[in-house]
Scaffold this motif. Structure first.
Motif, PDB file in Angstrom:
ATOM      1  N   VAL A  20     161.416  62.891  39.385  1.00  0.00           N
ATOM      2  CA  VAL A  20     161.097  61.469  39.566  1.00  0.00           C
ATOM      3  C   VAL A  20     161.506  60.617  38.356  1.00  0.00           C
ATOM      4  CG1 VAL A  20     158.726  61.365  38.653  1.00  0.00           C
ATOM      5  CG2 VAL A  20     159.349  59.982  40.633  1.00  0.00           C
ATOM      6  N   GLY A  21     161.790  61.289  37.246  1.00  0.00           N
ATOM      7  CA  GLY A  21     162.250  60.553  36.063  1.00  0.00           C
ATOM      8  C   GLY A  21     161.146  60.234  35.076  1.00  0.00           C
ATOM      9  N   GLU A 132     163.957  60.068  50.318  1.00  0.00           N
ATOM     10  CA  GLU A 132     165.412  60.226  50.227  1.00  0.00           C
ATOM     11  C   GLU A 132     165.884  60.045  48.778  1.00  0.00           C
ATOM     12  OE1 GLU A 132     163.824  58.289  52.461  1.00  0.00           O
ATOM     13  OE2 GLU A 132     164.094  59.699  54.121  1.00  0.00           O
ATOM     14  N   ALA A 133     165.261  59.086  48.096  1.00  0.00           N
ATOM     15  CA  ALA A 133     165.652  58.841  46.698  1.00  0.00           C
ATOM     16  C   ALA A 133     165.325  60.058  45.832  1.00  0.00           C
ATOM     17  CB  ALA A 133     164.944  57.595  46.162  1.00  0.00           C
ATOM     18  N   LEU A 134     164.177  60.673  46.094  1.00  0.00           N
ATOM     19  CA  LEU A 134     163.813  61.863  45.307  1.00  0.00           C
ATOM     20  C   LEU A 134     164.798  63.006  45.597  1.00  0.00           C
ATOM     21  CD1 LEU A 134     161.618  63.010  43.350  1.00  0.00           C
ATOM     22  CD2 LEU A 134     160.624  64.107  45.346  1.00  0.00           C
ATOM     23  N   TYR A 135     165.100  63.168  46.861  1.00  0.00           N
ATOM     24  CA  TYR A 135     166.034  64.235  47.244  1.00  0.00           C
ATOM     25  C   TYR A 135     167.399  63.999  46.588  1.00  0.00           C
ATOM     26  CZ  TYR A 135     168.817  67.397  50.069  1.00  0.00           C
ATOM     27  OH  TYR A 135     169.667  68.392  50.468  1.00  0.00           O
ATOM     28  N   ALA A 136     167.830  62.746  46.613  1.00  0.00           N
ATOM     29  CA  ALA A 136     169.133  62.417  46.007  1.00  0.00           C
ATOM     30  C   ALA A 136     169.114  62.729  44.513  1.00  0.00           C
ATOM     31  CB  ALA A 136     169.450  60.940  46.229  1.00  0.00           C
ATOM     32  N   ARG A 137     167.996  62.464  43.864  1.00  0.00           N
ATOM     33  CA  ARG A 137     167.934  62.754  42.416  1.00  0.00           C
ATOM     34  C   ARG A 137     167.925  64.247  42.156  1.00  0.00           C
ATOM     35  NH1 ARG A 137     163.425  58.408  40.688  1.00  0.00           N
ATOM     36  NH2 ARG A 137     164.580  56.635  41.475  1.00  0.00           N
ATOM     37  N   ARG A 141     171.371  66.035  40.257  1.00  0.00           N
ATOM     38  CA  ARG A 141     171.403  66.702  38.951  1.00  0.00           C
ATOM     39  C   ARG A 141     172.510  67.749  38.913  1.00  0.00           C
ATOM     40  NH1 ARG A 141     165.147  68.621  38.028  1.00  0.00           N
ATOM     41  NH2 ARG A 141     164.371  66.790  36.934  1.00  0.00           N
ATOM     42  N   GLY A 142     172.778  68.320  40.095  1.00  0.00           N
ATOM     43  CA  GLY A 142     173.837  69.315  40.193  1.00  0.00           C
ATOM     44  C   GLY A 142     173.491  70.633  39.526  1.00  0.00           C
ATOM     45  N   THR A 143     172.270  70.768  39.085  1.00  0.00           N
ATOM     46  CA  THR A 143     171.900  71.989  38.358  1.00  0.00           C
ATOM     47  C   THR A 143     170.935  72.853  39.172  1.00  0.00           C
ATOM     48  OG1 THR A 143     170.101  70.762  37.336  1.00  0.00           O
ATOM     49  CG2 THR A 143     172.131  70.990  36.057  1.00  0.00           C
ATOM     50  N   GLU A 144     170.476  72.326  40.279  1.00  0.00           N
ATOM     51  CA  GLU A 144     169.434  73.038  41.029  1.00  0.00           C
ATOM     52  C   GLU A 144     170.028  73.797  42.208  1.00  0.00           C
ATOM     53  OE1 GLU A 144     166.249  72.652  39.980  1.00  0.00           O
ATOM     54  OE2 GLU A 144     166.754  71.100  38.517  1.00  0.00           O
ATOM     55  N   THR A 145     169.573  74.999  42.423  1.00  0.00           N
ATOM     56  CA  THR A 145     169.974  75.725  43.627  1.00  0.00           C
ATOM     57  C   THR A 145     169.177  75.157  44.799  1.00  0.00           C
ATOM     58  OG1 THR A 145     168.183  77.302  43.327  1.00  0.00           O
ATOM     59  CG2 THR A 145     170.314  77.873  42.342  1.00  0.00           C
ATOM     60  N   GLU A 146     169.631  75.457  45.996  1.00  0.00           N
ATOM     61  CA  GLU A 146     168.905  74.955  47.169  1.00  0.00           C
ATOM     62  C   GLU A 146     167.474  75.507  47.173  1.00  0.00           C
ATOM     63  OE1 GLU A 146     170.904  74.517  50.926  1.00  0.00           O
ATOM     64  OE2 GLU A 146     169.095  75.192  51.979  1.00  0.00           O
ATOM     65  N   GLU A 147     167.354  76.750  46.766  1.00  0.00           N
ATOM     66  CA  GLU A 147     166.028  77.377  46.718  1.00  0.00           C
ATOM     67  C   GLU A 147     165.097  76.598  45.780  1.00  0.00           C
ATOM     68  OE1 GLU A 147     166.199  81.314  45.192  1.00  0.00           O
ATOM     69  OE2 GLU A 147     164.032  81.605  45.449  1.00  0.00           O
TER      70      GLU A 147
END
Ligand code: 5GP
Length: 226
Positions: A20-21, A132-137, A141-147
């Motif tokens: 959430v920042g 949706e905004a949380l999911y987009a964040r 990040r590009g660092t998280e796996t789907e899990e």
């Protein structure tokens, strides 16, 4: 550096969903003002490379930590992966008495424990403008796996039910605005309630939206956890 501070600082407890920042908001607030201090916790885990006693954590032995628990020296503490972590009352008190606003970043369990132990605590929950905004964040990040994303969303769904027990609810939509609001809230406790009332209605739609996102993510897969 601040001049002699006559006014005591505030005890601000901040929680919010992963992604959430909140760390960014707290960091910006601390850059903007010199009367903010981030609380350094105590832990029994070993220092990681580059970590220093009194900077990232106060590194204590298990024996020391347990003595302090018995002596009621923690505002809150918890055990994760076999190590204790906690917030020392004396550390917080010293900062507040010198006029610093002490900011604690803890989950709802820590927040409620602090609230129960210290009448000064003001609990602020930070939410995104939408699911949706949380999911987009989280994905951005590009660092998280789907899990890991699924785990964080599940956690957020649980935490959403706790948010209404906070004193204040702050939305992080535009970062500059959120930092401005955060600073205004810290300065004026009367704003806790105003922000709470303004933003409370966002919580349940976010929770439903997060559940929907989870369902969509899990979609056709089998063998996922519930
Ligand atoms: P790490 O070992 O990675 O630094 O932290 C592990 C976990 O301990 C993180 O989830 C962190 O938020 C939590 N933690 C750090 N300090 C405290 C504290 O003072 N109290 C509580 N309850 N948890 C803490």
């Amino acid at each position: 550096m601040s001049k002699t501070a006559e006014k005591k600082g505030e005890l601000i407890v901040v929680s919010g969903f992963s992604g959430v920042g909140k760390g960014t908001i707290i960091g910006r607030a601390m850059q903007a003002r010199d009367n903010f201090a981030f609380s350094v916790s105590a832990t029994t885990r070993a220092p990681r490379e580059g970590e220093e006693h009194g900077v990232q954590y106060f590194f204590l032995t298990r024996e020391d930590f347990e003595q302090k628990i018995a002596a009621g020296e923690f505002l809150e503490y918890a055990e994760y992966s076999g190590n204790y972590y906690g917030t020392l009352r004396s550390y917080v008190d010293d900062l507040i008495s010198t006029g610093k606003n002490v900011v604690l970043d803890v989950d709802y369990r820590g927040a409620f424990a602090i609230d129960a132990n210290d009448a000064r605590a003001r609990l602020i929950f930070i939410i995104p403008p939408s699911a949706e905004a949380l999911y987009a964040r989280l994905t951005g990040r590009g660092t998280e796996t789907e899990e890991s994303i699924i785990k964080r969303i599940n956690q957020a769904i649980t935490e959403a039910d706790q948010a209404e027990k906070y004193n204040c609810i702050l939305v992080n939509d535009d970062l500059d605005r959120a930092v401005e609001d955060f600073l205004a809230i810290v300065d004026d406790p009367a704003l806790d309630r105003q922000f709470y009332e303004k933003n409370l209605a966002l919580i349940q739609p976010i929770k439903s939206g997060l559940k929907q996102i989870l369902e969509d993510l899990r979609g056709p897969q089998e063998g996922e956890l519930e």
